[in-house]
Design an enzyme around this catalytic site. Structure first.
Site, PDB file in Angstrom:
ATOM      1  N   GLU A  13       0.276   0.119  -2.593  1.00 54.42           N
ATOM      2  CA  GLU A  13      -0.480  -0.944  -2.582  1.00 54.42           C
ATOM      3  C   GLU A  13      -1.323  -1.079  -4.001  1.00 54.42           C
ATOM      4  O   GLU A  13      -1.943  -0.479  -4.544  1.00 54.42           O
ATOM      5  CB  GLU A  13      -1.789  -0.521  -1.463  1.00 54.42           C
ATOM      6  N   ASP A  38      -2.324   4.364  -0.722  1.00 53.00           N
ATOM      7  CA  ASP A  38      -3.561   3.181  -0.711  1.00 53.00           C
ATOM      8  C   ASP A  38      -4.017   3.155  -1.930  1.00 53.00           C
ATOM      9  O   ASP A  38      -4.299   4.221  -2.767  1.00 53.00           O
ATOM     10  CB  ASP A  38      -4.526   4.123   0.229  1.00 53.00           C
TER      11      ASP A  38
END
Length: 691
Positions: free
Chosen positions: A377, A340
């Site tokens: 990401e 993330d």
């Protein structure tokens, strides 16, 4: 009652079971004193034993340690750390707060837990989370190992562990709904769908109370531990239950030949900003774990949008992250990680981007992690956007440009034909310069963050009123189109168009070069009623509604057949070592067309394109036509390469089951043209003559 203690050792960190007891070790550089607290159960309002560590005996370097004889697996514990509270100097020690062990492999959360108490002055011993002593090797894996499926044969299903089975109509017993055990019961559904990997939203222990009043933290992007599985996802309520039940789930998924990828949050924690709770890292060594404003160290640098940013390239934090990854691979058998806001991991301790971030190179070169799937990401909320430029040889990337360009193309925006062409071919404009494998791009149109796929075709605007922020939260940049009416409708023409657009998106994702990813429930048009930021909605807004399997059986069947088609007739069934994206594109001999052969229309107002491409085996030739225009278009067809002619294996305009057919049973197409209906995608296939 445990009473005998010895000095203990600094290594390994955390709680380690040894013959006769447990060794406890924790890092704290600038504190004045440390206490180890033992608790009898999760609801205990006071420790049963408190051991004050002697720095002359129980400290080595920056590590505080103690050996407690008689302790064992299942023992609950915590730390209290005394020292100066000087926020302006970055010091936030609070000797009254019970702290979790950063290396604790389990966390117990009693019913009396209070996040608010951890944020206020005074003791929280009666309402704290507690670490759990775990023997990570006390489990029978029955020969299980990570699957190491080739990335070219991977189809990812992003899902929420709890939301998958929490709905009352899931068919799962009430005590197992929303748990790892509940997910196990639904593995046959995942097998029938045909996906090869689940990407689980965060399963590290997080604080469900980290949410505005009236909401709970549902997504889990608020970690308080990087080693412990989230306890609330376990149907077992004993302290060791979550660890074993998580492993039961992994083992069961592996038996079904489904890989497990974890969405991991190493960029911030649930302790939030200056007014947040003291639960672990802040109270142990605030200056080591967090990026602080150099002009005022009472303030936290916030590249995560969640109040703080972990100092990922600090030696202590860097080691913890690597140790955490090792733990999940070696002891929990997971197959990969999606990082993330991974761009944060490339920043130095002051937040400046590093050309060669030590942590990311550590991950890249780590022999334990070799062969695991690593997905970045590749952006953060501080302005770094590294899609197409994230470092390394092994990180794949969530391709946000694929999502945006596919949405724009199919809703009819101008200037999108050339962009859509690039996305179909693995985004060579982003990745071609790296001479890497064709699957560097993880392709998706919808994920947990934003609209569901159904809502992409059903809403022009977000509808986040239920989040309690007057619809201010969530992105305004959705690139969605409601097809004529905002929200649900009984209009059959609009519903038919939405169905077709959903199929267009699914086909675009699953037929493009790269790694396809679909979101939980998108295969049955799961809706969040226009909420594009449902992080706090632990209710039917976010849960998988199993009645949709019948309501949208046509989309479900289309998705199953589409996945089967990708895996059986993939353009890139290849040896994993033998081609880069550029080499692949040369080998499959791509020819671009418009409505007329060999005359692609790359103009600003073009809404259509076509391509002819061969399989690597040279056994099949495919002709793919995309029409995002609002009228039907006649496309010229190339001559069929064999007497059997072209077969129509996919046409999103047609109703189920005619919309997709196995190649051996697909209808033959005669003539030199094919009428592609408005906003639809067509795939023809032909066998090539043996050479």
């Amino acid at each position: 009652m445990v009473s005998q203690i010895r000095p203990g050792k600094s290594h390994p960190l955390g709680a380690t079971i040894n013959p006769g007891g447990v060794n406890f070790s924790v890092f704290s550089k600038n504190c004045a004193g440390v206490e180890l607290l033992l608790f009898d159960h999760a609801e205990a309002d006071a420790p049963s034993q408190v051991y004050r560590l002697d720095p002359a005996v129980n400290r080595t370097g920056y590590y505080w340690h103690i050996f407690v004889s008689g302790a064992g697996a299942g023992q609950l514990y915590g730390w209290r750390v005394n020292g100066e509270s000087k926020p302006e100097a970055g010091l936030r020690f609070d000797g009254e707060k019970v702290l979790l062990d950063p290396y604790g492999r389990g966390v117990a959360v009693g019913k009396n837990y209070s996040r608010a108490l951890a944020a206020r002055p005074g003791s929280n011993a009666h309402a704290c989370m507690k670490s759990v002593v775990v023997d990570p090797r006390a489990y029978n894996w029955e020969g299980d190992q990570p699957l190491k499926r080739p990335i070219s044969r991977t189809v990812i299903y992003e899902m929420h562990v709890a939301g998958f089975t929490r709905h009352p109509n899931s068919g799962v017993s009430p005590e197992k709904r929303g748990t790892y055990a509940g997910l196990i019961e639904k593995i046959p559904y995942l097998q029938s769908l045909g996906i090869t990997a689940v990407e689980l939203l965060p399963v590290f222990q997080f604080d469900a109370q980290d949410a505005p009043p009236g909401l709970v933290n549902y997504w889990g992007y608020s970690p308080v531990s990087f080693f412990a599985p989230h306890a609330a996802y376990s149907s077992r309520k004993d302290p060791l239950g979550p660890v074993d039940e998580f492993r039961d789930m992994v083992k069961a998924l592996h038996r079904a030949r489904i890989e497990v990828i974890l969405d991991v949050v190493y960029n911030h924690t649930t302790e939030n900003g200056a007014d947040g709770p003291t639960l672990c890292f802040r109270g142990l060594e605030n200056r080591a774990y967090y990026m602080l404003d150099p002009a005022d160290r009472s303030k936290y640098i916030n590249f995560s949008g969640c109040g703080n940013t972990l100092k990922a390239n600090h030696s202590i934090v860097r080691r913890m992250i690597i140790d955490s990854l090792h733990h999940w691979v070696q002891l929990m058998h997971v197959d990969g990680f999606r990082f993330d806001l991974a761009s944060i991991l490339s920043r130095d301790e002051h937040g400046h981007p590093l050309p060669n971030p030590p942590l990311l190179w550590d991950i890249e070169s780590d022999p334990v992690l070799a062969g695991t799937k690593l997905i970045a990401e590749a952006w953060d909320v501080g302005g770094l956007y590294q899609v197409g430029s994230f470092l390394g040889d092994f990180f794949m990337e969530w391709n946000g440009r694929f999502r945006d360009d596919a949405r724009s193309f199919w809703k009819g925006d101008t200037g999108m034909a050339i962009r859509m062409a690039n996305r179909l071919l693995g985004s060579p404009d982003l990745y071609g310069h790296e001479e890497r494998e064709p699957e560097q791009s993880v392709n998706f149109v919808a994920c947990h963050d934003g609209f569901t796929l159904n809502d992409v075709v059903s809403y022009n605007e977000k509808h986040n009123q239920a989040n309690g922020e007057n619809n201010r939260d969530g992105s305004d940049y959705n690139l969605s189109w409601n097809c004529g009416v905002e929200g649900p409708t009984e209009d059959p023409a609009i519903e038919a168009l939405r169905n077709r657009q959903v199929k267009n998106f699914l086909a675009t994702v699953l037929l493009s070069i790269g790694v396809p990813m679909i979101g939980m429930g998108d295969e049955v048009r799961r809706t969040q009623n226009g909420n594009n930021n449902a992080y706090g909605q632990d209710n039917e807004t976010s849960w998988f509604d199993w009645s949709l399997l019948e309501k949208h059986a046509d989309i479900l069947e289309f998705t199953k057949k589409l996945i089967e088609l990708r895996l059986s007739m993939s353009l890139i069934q290849r040896n994993e070592q033998d081609s880069s994206l550029n080499e692949l594109l040369r080998d499959v001999s791509v020819t671009w067309h418009g409505t007329r052969l060999n005359r692609p229309d790359w103009s600003e107002h073009s809404h259509s394109l076509a391509l002819t491409v061969s399989s690597l085996s040279r056994r099949h030739l495919f002709h793919i036509m995309l029409n995002a225009y609002w009228d039907a278009l006649e496309f010229e067809l190339p001559p069929a390469p064999s007497p059997t002619g072209w077969k129509r294996i996919l046409d999103t305009w047609l109703p189920s089951p005619a919309d997709i057919s196995p190649p051996d049973f697909a209808p033959v197409i005669t003539g030199s043209r094919y009428r592609v209906q408005p906003r639809s995608l067509v795939v023809l296939a032909a066998r090539q003559a043996a050479k």
